[in-house]
Design an enzyme around this catalytic site. Structure first.
Site, PDB file in Angstrom:
ATOM      1  CD  GLU A 235      -3.485  -1.020   1.821  1.00 33.40           C
ATOM      2  OE1 GLU A 235      -2.978  -0.138   3.121  1.00 33.40           O
ATOM      3  OE2 GLU A 235      -4.278  -1.741   1.772  1.00 33.40           O
TER       4      GLU A 235
HETATM    5  C1  BMA Z   1      -4.875  -3.222   4.871  1.00 35.63           C
HETATM    6  C2  BMA Z   1      -3.459  -4.077   5.365  1.00 35.63           C
HETATM    7  C3  BMA Z   1      -3.224  -3.682   6.896  1.00 35.63           C
HETATM    8  C4  BMA Z   1      -4.390  -3.503   7.598  1.00 35.63           C
HETATM    9  C5  BMA Z   1      -5.607  -3.687   6.918  1.00 35.63           C
HETATM   10  C6  BMA Z   1      -6.888  -3.563   7.968  1.00 35.63           C
HETATM   11  O1  BMA Z   1      -4.446  -1.781   4.694  1.00 35.63           O
HETATM   12  O2  BMA Z   1      -2.665  -3.960   4.445  1.00 35.63           O
HETATM   13  O3  BMA Z   1      -2.318  -2.578   6.778  1.00 35.63           O
HETATM   14  O4  BMA Z   1      -4.268  -4.033   8.823  1.00 35.63           O
HETATM   15  O5  BMA Z   1      -5.691  -3.241   5.839  1.00 35.63           O
HETATM   16  O6  BMA Z   1      -6.708  -2.076   8.157  1.00 35.63           O
END
Ligand code: BMA
Length: 826
Positions: free
Chosen positions: A426
């Site tokens: 991300e």
């Molecule tokens: C995504 C994952 C984590 C996070 C999850 C829940 O962004 O990459 O970073 O724990 O969502 O929010």
């Protein structure tokens, strides 16, 4: 080569920072491999950090400097002998000293360290210490030097090469570990050592398996050495006069390694031996063993009429990736045994998964993890450890990133289960979509790692598998989360909109999507002792780390089910809603195969007792979601999906044989009157999805509140409703049940007098070790089903397994609060 572990006699002391009185001047026994928190727990001086709100009381530990020390006996180095002290993993900011001499400094948990100790090793007793400075203070200082950069959580985890979630996450505790987290040993040798063995495994067009074993030697002299690579009864030799060599071994008619569900997982032992002299009869000086598997892997990203696919192709076969995201299976990594990993991966396989994504806020997973996945046929996608943050590309971080990437690529390259390297989690949408760019003011943010440094390392060390710069990722100048191109993370559901909006997009590959729920009751109540425990009691809220987590749970529940006021009802309702949300997502994604080629649920596992997105909680108990995933990933799936505004049956066949069956569809009342029947032949080609239009009489209920469409074949079934639960006139007490003792546990036979939706047996409430073979079973009026409960517990009152809080279903939640007028509406 003599390798001796140095794991005995270790002690721990707090030597700097805000040392609490109860630790001042004390030397506690320590475990290596291990970590300071675990040693403090074992000594009984701190409470288990996972209990209640203990985590919050342990913040002082983040500023303390720790010293690990031991003594060991050794012989003085002989002339010409090489003696090295090796640390496979130090967490994290360390000064290593032997007999008072500084051997070196460390600042990267993701690497190993090797020190030449010839000059300082004594005959007899040797004193070894590793002083671990506060990782938090180090990270803050480093951030001061390199400049502040955005990240998703308060601590500057992006300024240190340490597992990011060590500093807290939206499902994990802020417990910054410190310790020697992997083995420590002394290595003594006097001829030659295998420094690195990097087997690149490929399959030639004629089916011959090829292993190019790339070698690096360290040598005590200038002699020529013979290296022998052996696999499957074949041996190749090479004479090495320098420090590097490649020896290739061929295995004709190699048996192919397949992902689970596609074939077997034959593994071949590769033994690489360097002989101590030029003579073939000489003793081995050093031996390295690896287990390899023969398979090819690519990701099809050739542009098509929609955009850019992201389809894994293994041994020439395109596949739909069914899986989940993997986080560290315990926040205290050294407790994650091979057996624990095997149990978790087996759970994934039993839930019909074929892929796990090792998420970038954790670690480069362990050899145990990869061995287990090799054996089970579980495909692994490994992120490089960068997550939800901007990272400085300057020194000293850059060299650390390069060193750890080189080491871990080499360590993992032989594993057939590893099918994708991925640059980060991300960080690309963080730059493009999260509004973080403004603060950068031209500073580096990590892009160069994902587009230059890491791909260059992979081109050199592992050209055998695909690489994605990030997850999500769309090529070119497209926004990284574009649904038509590459991978996507689907977080509008959970954060903002109802789960039915999963259907708004048809991603090419959904690498993250998920919904929260509390852990199982036994896990929750073992770790949280609020009196009474509720969704807003302090201990509960402490284990709910997500921003407005409870708010999202309620917003997600309300359109479907009434939000119960009783906590035990609330616990079940939120678990049910989690299961429904994720199942809807999976069925939607699978219905679009081959346009959509993967669904990885966020998240398989937990690292501590948490209200989280996990399917399996930290005590290894499956939540109802787990069973929903298992059903939704079944090899043969029937699902009703909107197509052109009309409910349409989609049949998905994820097997190599065609699926031919008779479909029986009935529109029936909850009480069991059949209002319409249809019978159709079904033929679905191997590994494909087929669409069937259903006639109007099946789709047009007389009363939306009391009818259901049930579509079945001999091996699959789906239920379609014409209204949300909260508007359905379910019978609130539709089941009768009988419980019997059987070998290994109990059996509950349930009979539905009226339609009963999503029946579960929350057996952990009665016996904490109980595992139920299935859950979320829906029965039409008149049907019977038997649940099998595996437990070693002898229950004084077996009928408790059919108690009102244990044998549950959707009907009670839907009816108990608002829909009290069910009788009048039937
Ligand atoms: C995504 C994952 C984590 C996070 C999850 C829940 O962004 O990459 O970073 O724990 O969502 O929010």
């Amino acid at each position: 080569m003599m390798r001796t572990t140095v794991h005995d006699g270790w002690h721990l002391a707090a030597v700097g920072g805000p040392v609490p009185d109860f630790l001042a001047g004390r030397l506690l026994p320590a475990q290596v491999p291990g970590s300071a928190h675990l040693d403090l727990m074992a000594a009984g001086v701190i409470t288990d950090p996972y209990l209640d709100r203990t985590e919050a009381d342990l913040g002082w530990a983040h500023r303390v400097d720790w010293r690990y020390s031991t003594t060991f006996q050794a012989e003085a180095p002989r002339p010409g002998e090489r003696v090295e002290l090796v640390f496979d993993g130090i967490d994290t900011v360390g000064i290593v000293e032997l007999n008072g001499h500084v051997l070196g400094h460390t600042a990267n948990m993701h690497r190993s360290y090797r020190f030449d100790v010839r000059e300082v090793l004594h005959e007899g007793r040797n004193d070894l210490t590793v002083t671990l400075k506060s990782a938090l203070t180090y990270a803050e200082d480093m951030e001061g030097r390199l400049g502040r950069r955005q990240r998703a959580y308060p601590h500057p985890y992006n300024s240190i090469r340490k597992m990011a979630c060590s500093f807290g996450w939206d499902w994990g505790p802020d417990l910054q570990t410190a310790g020697l987290w992997k083995p420590v040993r002394l290595e003594r040798w006097d001829t030659v050592r295998l420094v690195r063995v990097r087997p690149l495994v490929t399959v030639l067009a004629d089916g011959t398996g090829r292993i190019d074993v790339n070698l690096e030697l360290d040598r005590a002299d200038d002699r020529a050495y013979t290296v022998v690579a052996a696999v499957d009864g074949r041996e190749e030799r090479v004479t090495v006069t320098g420090d590097t060599a490649t020896v290739s071994v061929y295995v004709p008619n190699a048996r192919l390694w397949w992902p689970v569900g596609y074939g077997e997982q034959p593994l071949y032992d590769l033994t690489v031996t360097v002989l101590s002299g030029g003579d073939p009869a000489d003793d081995p000086a050093d031996v390295v063993r690896r287990r390899v598997g023969f398979r090819t892997v690519t990701v099809d990203t050739d542009p098509d009429e929609i955009g850019t696919p992201f389809t894994f192709v293994v041994n020439g076969k395109q596949l739909f990736a069914k899986g989940a995201n993997w986080i560290p299976d315990d926040h205290f990594l050294t407790r994650v045994t091979r057996e624990r990993i095997a149990r978790r991966v087996d759970q994934a396989v039993k839930a019909n998964m074929n892929m796990l994504r090792v998420w970038g806020g954790g670690i480069y997973e362990t050899d145990d993890f990869y061995d287990v996945c090799d054996e089970r046929g579980v495909l692994v996608w490994q992120d490089f450890p960068f997550a939800c943050a901007f990272y400085a590309e300057e020194e000293p971080l850059r060299s650390e990133v390069e060193a750890e990437a080189r080491e871990n690529v080499t360590r993992l390259v032989a594993h057939p289960s590893l099918v994708l390297w991925n640059g980060n989690n991300e960080n690309l949408p963080a730059y493009h979509d999260w509004g973080w760019q403004e603060d950068l003011q031209g500073r580096s943010w990590g892009l160069g790692y994902y587009t230059d440094l890491v791909p260059a390392i992979l081109a050199e060390l592992d050209p055998t598998r695909p690489y994605a710069p990030g997850s999500p990722y769309s090529p070119g100048d497209l926004p990284p989360n574009d649904p038509d191109h590459g991978t996507r993370h689907e977080w509008d559901v959970w954060n903002a909109v109802d789960y039915t909006h999963y259907r708004d997009h048809i991603p090419r590959f959904c690498a993250e999507f998920g919904f929260q729920a509390p852990p199982t009751w036994a896990t929750l109540t073992r770790w949280i002792h609020d009196e009474p425990i509720t969704s807003t009691s302090p201990g509960f809220l402490h284990h709910q780390k997500a921003h407005d987590g409870n708010g999202n749970l309620h917003r997600g529940l309300a359109p479907h089910l009434p939000v119960p006021t009783d906590f035990e009802d609330w616990h079940w309702a939120t678990q049910l809603n989690q299961a429904r949300a994720v199942a809807l997502g999976i069925e939607h994604f699978r219905s679009w195969w081959p346009r959509t080629a993967g669904a990885l649920v966020w998240q398989l596992n937990d690292c501590w007792p948490a209200i989280s997105w996990s399917a399996v909680d930290s005590e290894e108990r499956p939540k109802p979601l787990y069973y929903a995933i298992k059903h939704a990933f079944a090899p043969r799936l029937l699902t009703v999906q909107p197509r052109a505004g009309r409910p349409t049956l989609i049949a998905v066949n994820d097997l190599d044989e065609p699926w031919t069956a008779e479909i029986v569809a009935t529109r029936q009342t909850f009480a069991g009157s059949i209002r319409a029947v249809g019978e159709f032949p079904l033929t679905v080609a191997p590994r494909s999805a087929t669409r069937l239009d259903l006639p109007d009489d099946l789709l047009k209920p007389v009363d939306v509140s009391s009818e259901v469409l049930v579509v079945s074949t001999a091996d699959a079934r789906t239920h379609h409703f014409f209204a949300e639960d909260r508007d359905l006139a379910y019978h609130p007490v539709p089941l009768t049940a009988t419980v019997d003792r059987v070998t290994g546990g109990y059996r509950i036979e349930v009979h539905a007098a009226s339609y009963t939706r999503d029946i579960v047996v929350l057996a952990d409430k009665v016996a904490p070790d109980a595992i139920v073979d299935d859950m979320l079973v829906s029965l039409a009026a008149g049907e019977t089903f038997t649940f099998h409960i595996h437990t070693a517990t002898t229950l004084p009152h077996p009928a408790a397994l059919a108690g009102a809080q244990v044998l549950r279903h959707a009907n009670t939640i839907a009816v108990s609060t608002t829909n009290t007028d069910w009788r009048s509406r039937r």
